[in-house]
Design a protein around this motif. Structure first.
Motif, mmCIF file in Angstrom:
data_model
loop_
_atom_site.group_PDB
_atom_site.id
_atom_site.type_symbol
_atom_site.label_atom_id
_atom_site.label_comp_id
_atom_site.label_asym_id
_atom_site.label_seq_id
_atom_site.Cartn_x
_atom_site.Cartn_y
_atom_site.Cartn_z
ATOM 1 N N SER A 38 0.815 -1.260 -0.030
ATOM 2 C CA SER A 38 0.073 0.026 0.124
ATOM 3 C C SER A 38 1.052 1.324 0.085
ATOM 4 C CB SER A 38 -0.758 -0.030 1.094
ATOM 5 O OG SER A 38 -0.073 0.003 2.434
ATOM 6 N N PHE A 63 -6.031 1.798 1.047
ATOM 7 C CA PHE A 63 -5.603 0.692 0.313
ATOM 8 C C PHE A 63 -4.968 -0.429 1.499
ATOM 9 C CE2 PHE A 63 -2.513 -1.033 -3.242
ATOM 10 C CZ PHE A 63 -3.384 -2.072 -3.615
ATOM 11 N N CYS A 82 -3.133 -6.345 -7.879
ATOM 12 C CA CYS A 82 -3.911 -5.117 -7.675
ATOM 13 C C CYS A 82 -3.367 -3.994 -8.590
ATOM 14 C CB CYS A 82 -2.851 -4.581 -6.301
ATOM 15 S SG CYS A 82 -2.579 -5.960 -4.986
ATOM 16 N N VAL A 84 -4.113 -0.101 -9.984
ATOM 17 C CA VAL A 84 -4.950 1.236 -9.571
ATOM 18 C C VAL A 84 -4.869 2.046 -11.107
ATOM 19 C CG1 VAL A 84 -4.566 3.340 -8.415
ATOM 20 C CG2 VAL A 84 -3.863 1.311 -7.334
ATOM 21 N N ASP A 91 -9.575 7.594 -7.916
ATOM 22 C CA ASP A 91 -8.674 6.647 -8.076
ATOM 23 C C ASP A 91 -9.426 5.246 -7.764
ATOM 24 O OD1 ASP A 91 -6.378 8.238 -8.285
ATOM 25 O OD2 ASP A 91 -6.031 8.214 -6.026
ATOM 26 N N ILE A 93 -9.076 1.252 -7.515
ATOM 27 C CA ILE A 93 -8.366 -0.147 -7.134
ATOM 28 C C ILE A 93 -9.293 -1.216 -7.492
ATOM 29 C CG2 ILE A 93 -7.456 -1.333 -5.113
ATOM 30 C CD1 ILE A 93 -7.255 1.040 -3.501
#
Length: 173
Positions: A38, A63, A82, A84, A91, A93
């Motif tokens: 993160s 996150f 993961c 983004v 944003d 995720i």
């Protein structure tokens, strides 16, 4: 599967920023991986925000909570992905999590409850107790504290894709 959502033609386009994939066995081998991933992702994507330090801190915190939810998977095989991406102030995720069928059902039900109008009341009731936050409470926290929208999408194999839109740039915190 739950609420599957596709961007409408001509709708907002999310531009990919970064993606990190790792074997789920590696990820769950150490709790610190949640913080490492993160923090790294937050630093990478926060450069061009109006207040990059604030944005990085908010994104990393949100996150990290999501990764801690994924950390509790009972599935021993597969890859954690993961990704983004960004559209304007938001944003996105996309977290692809290997999971057993019961966990898939949990995610579908938890996300459906997060979307409910009583999410804030449920969240406030849950944090008034002394128990460690459950995975559902973490998802509620994202919706209430970060104004996030969450949904579950189909993923290949024994996995789900949790999509979380975080409008951090405009968030009054």
């Amino acid at each position: 599967m739950g609420s599957v959502h596709h961007e409408p033609a001509g709708g907002p386009t999310f531009e990919p920023l970064i993606q990190v994939d790792m074997e789920i066995k590696t990820f769950v081998s150490a709790w610190q991986h949640c913080d490492y991933v993160s923090t790294y992702m937050a630093r990478m994507i926060s450069q061009k925000r109006s207040d990059s330090v604030r944005h990085s801190n908010l994104f990393s915190s949100a996150f990290n909570e999501l990764l801690e939810v994924a950390f509790r998977t009972r599935h021993a095989e597969g890859e954690l992905a993961c990704r983004v991406s960004r559209q304007g102030a938001t944003d996105r995720i996309e977290l692809t999590i290997p999971c057993v069928p019961e966990e898939r059902q949990f995610y579908q039900e938890a996300v459906a409850q997060v979307a409910g109008f009583e999410a804030r009341e449920r969240y406030l009731n849950s944090v008034s107790g002394d128990l460690a936050p459950s995975r559902e409470v973490v998802l509620l926290e994202l919706a209430v504290d970060y104004n996030a929208t969450l949904r579950v999408e189909e993923a290949e194999g024994d996995a789900i894709k949790l999509v979380v839109d975080l409008p951090l740039e405009g968030l009054q915190h």
